[in-house]
Write a protein that holds these residues in place. Sequence first.
Motif, PDB file in Angstrom:
ATOM      1  N   GLY A 184      -6.998  11.966   8.212  1.00  0.00           N
ATOM      2  CA  GLY A 184      -7.085  10.385   8.416  1.00  0.00           C
ATOM      3  C   GLY A 184      -6.436   9.638   9.311  1.00  0.00           C
ATOM      4  O   GLY A 184      -6.918   8.724  10.046  1.00  0.00           O
ATOM      5  N   LEU A 185      -5.259  10.305   9.722  1.00  0.00           N
ATOM      6  CA  LEU A 185      -4.449   9.878  10.721  1.00  0.00           C
ATOM      7  C   LEU A 185      -5.114   9.802  12.088  1.00  0.00           C
ATOM      8  O   LEU A 185      -5.238   9.047  13.056  1.00  0.00           O
ATOM      9  CB  LEU A 185      -3.049  10.225  10.835  1.00  0.00           C
ATOM     10  N   ALA A 186      -5.887  11.037  12.377  1.00  0.00           N
ATOM     11  CA  ALA A 186      -6.624  11.380  13.472  1.00  0.00           C
ATOM     12  C   ALA A 186      -7.615  10.322  13.624  1.00  0.00           C
ATOM     13  O   ALA A 186      -7.633   9.925  14.890  1.00  0.00           O
ATOM     14  CB  ALA A 186      -6.864  12.850  13.623  1.00  0.00           C
ATOM     15  N   SER A 187      -8.411  10.318  12.379  1.00  0.00           N
ATOM     16  CA  SER A 187      -9.389   9.172  12.795  1.00  0.00           C
ATOM     17  C   SER A 187      -8.976   7.886  12.879  1.00  0.00           C
ATOM     18  O   SER A 187      -9.433   7.275  13.664  1.00  0.00           O
ATOM     19  CB  SER A 187     -10.267   9.438  11.386  1.00  0.00           C
ATOM     20  N   ALA A 188      -8.093   7.309  12.305  1.00  0.00           N
ATOM     21  CA  ALA A 188      -7.430   6.103  12.281  1.00  0.00           C
ATOM     22  C   ALA A 188      -6.947   5.858  13.748  1.00  0.00           C
ATOM     23  O   ALA A 188      -7.230   4.674  14.405  1.00  0.00           O
ATOM     24  CB  ALA A 188      -5.982   5.915  11.589  1.00  0.00           C
ATOM     25  N   SER A 189      -6.463   6.870  14.587  1.00  0.00           N
ATOM     26  CA  SER A 189      -6.161   6.650  16.115  1.00  0.00           C
ATOM     27  C   SER A 189      -7.120   6.265  17.002  1.00  0.00           C
ATOM     28  O   SER A 189      -7.140   6.035  17.952  1.00  0.00           O
ATOM     29  CB  SER A 189      -5.372   7.975  16.519  1.00  0.00           C
ATOM     30  N   LEU A 190      -8.446   6.731  16.600  1.00  0.00           N
ATOM     31  CA  LEU A 190      -9.609   6.320  17.325  1.00  0.00           C
ATOM     32  C   LEU A 190     -10.408   5.244  16.980  1.00  0.00           C
ATOM     33  O   LEU A 190     -11.482   4.953  17.660  1.00  0.00           O
ATOM     34  CB  LEU A 190     -10.518   7.655  17.075  1.00  0.00           C
ATOM     35  N   GLN A 191      -9.932   4.130  16.048  1.00  0.00           N
ATOM     36  CA  GLN A 191     -10.440   3.174  15.830  1.00  0.00           C
ATOM     37  C   GLN A 191     -10.473   2.129  16.816  1.00  0.00           C
ATOM     38  O   GLN A 191      -9.421   2.318  17.762  1.00  0.00           O
ATOM     39  CB  GLN A 191      -9.878   2.360  14.608  1.00  0.00           C
ATOM     40  N   ASP A 192     -11.046   1.071  17.019  1.00  0.00           N
ATOM     41  CA  ASP A 192     -10.815   0.174  17.957  1.00  0.00           C
ATOM     42  C   ASP A 192     -11.310  -1.361  17.325  1.00  0.00           C
ATOM     43  O   ASP A 192     -11.664  -1.386  16.025  1.00  0.00           O
ATOM     44  CB  ASP A 192     -11.703   0.223  19.181  1.00  0.00           C
ATOM     45  N   GLU A 193     -11.737  -2.482  18.231  1.00  0.00           N
ATOM     46  CA  GLU A 193     -11.896  -3.730  17.695  1.00  0.00           C
ATOM     47  C   GLU A 193     -13.270  -3.738  16.916  1.00  0.00           C
ATOM     48  O   GLU A 193     -13.617  -4.533  16.263  1.00  0.00           O
ATOM     49  CB  GLU A 193     -11.969  -4.673  18.745  1.00  0.00           C
ATOM     50  N   GLY A 194     -13.963  -2.728  17.374  1.00  0.00           N
ATOM     51  CA  GLY A 194     -15.469  -2.810  16.628  1.00  0.00           C
ATOM     52  C   GLY A 194     -15.608  -2.035  15.516  1.00  0.00           C
ATOM     53  O   GLY A 194     -16.660  -1.594  15.002  1.00  0.00           O
ATOM     54  N   THR A 195     -14.425  -1.558  14.837  1.00  0.00           N
ATOM     55  CA  THR A 195     -14.501  -0.723  13.692  1.00  0.00           C
ATOM     56  C   THR A 195     -13.843  -1.538  12.481  1.00  0.00           C
ATOM     57  O   THR A 195     -13.289  -2.407  12.665  1.00  0.00           O
ATOM     58  CB  THR A 195     -13.709   0.605  13.844  1.00  0.00           C
ATOM     59  N   THR A 196     -14.084  -0.748  11.311  1.00  0.00           N
ATOM     60  CA  THR A 196     -13.284  -1.453  10.311  1.00  0.00           C
ATOM     61  C   THR A 196     -12.938  -0.127   9.242  1.00  0.00           C
ATOM     62  O   THR A 196     -13.450   0.866   9.205  1.00  0.00           O
ATOM     63  CB  THR A 196     -14.474  -1.993   9.105  1.00  0.00           C
TER      64      THR A 196
END
Length: 299
Positions: A184-196
């Motif tokens: 989950g932390l790995a995926s969270a680090s790949l988020q940006d302004e276009g994600t939720t």
Amino acid sequence: MAGALDAVDGTLRVAERIHANLPAMSSAQVKIAELLLEDPTAPLDLSITELADRAGTSPATVTRFCRQIGFPGYVQFRVGVATDAARGAVDDDAWRADIHRTLEPDDTPADVLRTVLSAHIRSLRATASVLDTAQSRLVAERIASARHVDIYGIGGSAALAAEMQSRLYRIGVNAHAWGEVHAGLASASLQDEGTTAIGISNSGRTKETIEMLAGAKSAGALTVAITSRSASPLAQLADVCLLAPVPEQYLHPADLSAKHSQLFVLDVLYLLVAQRDFTATASRIAASAEAVAGHRRAD
């Protein structure tokens, strides 16, 4: 706050409103709540100043309390109390026996059934009464337009995250559920302004869920908390908090009435997302149903 239940069911009792809103109340408002749960008809005999004095608060706090539970002011609140009182002592006694009942070791199966049913119904009604429909629509719009949606949950909340991911993915949303903190932390680090990113936790204090949602927020994602307590660390971290209150637990702090409240919120979000392009949603559901039709036995 724009709760929806009153538009559907105008019979929500004052005590039910109080229980539903307790997680969002200030300490001063909780004093008023405790007084009224102990003496529900007190407002019929007390002015707003007298009620404030008995609760050890101020008239302004009483007014805020009334608004918190859905009444414009003290006058309308007293009308609600009077309406409840007019329902009759017999009905009121029976209702109180159910709403305050907890599981006892010598309960019969019928007692257990009634206790569980009452707890689950109260949780759903409480959630419907405080769920902010405007915020829910905003979250649904962001989910529908997101490049990527992360849903975080640990333990029992992980199952709800997986259920929501499956529903969203089936109607074309690039959603992923994470119940293991490293992934989950790995995926969270790949988020940006276009994600939720959505974090699910009844207590709002689950460390791993907080860490994952915090990671997504740092990366720029819109963050959403689904929890029973607006003052919890998860709720305070998130950009949007959707409350799923649990008025009372009958045996375990993570009982299924909490899960039903959370699932109710998730179901509302899912349907709001599905509404945005109903034709495409129906087409995708039909296509996915056809794909697995061969794995169902004929009648």
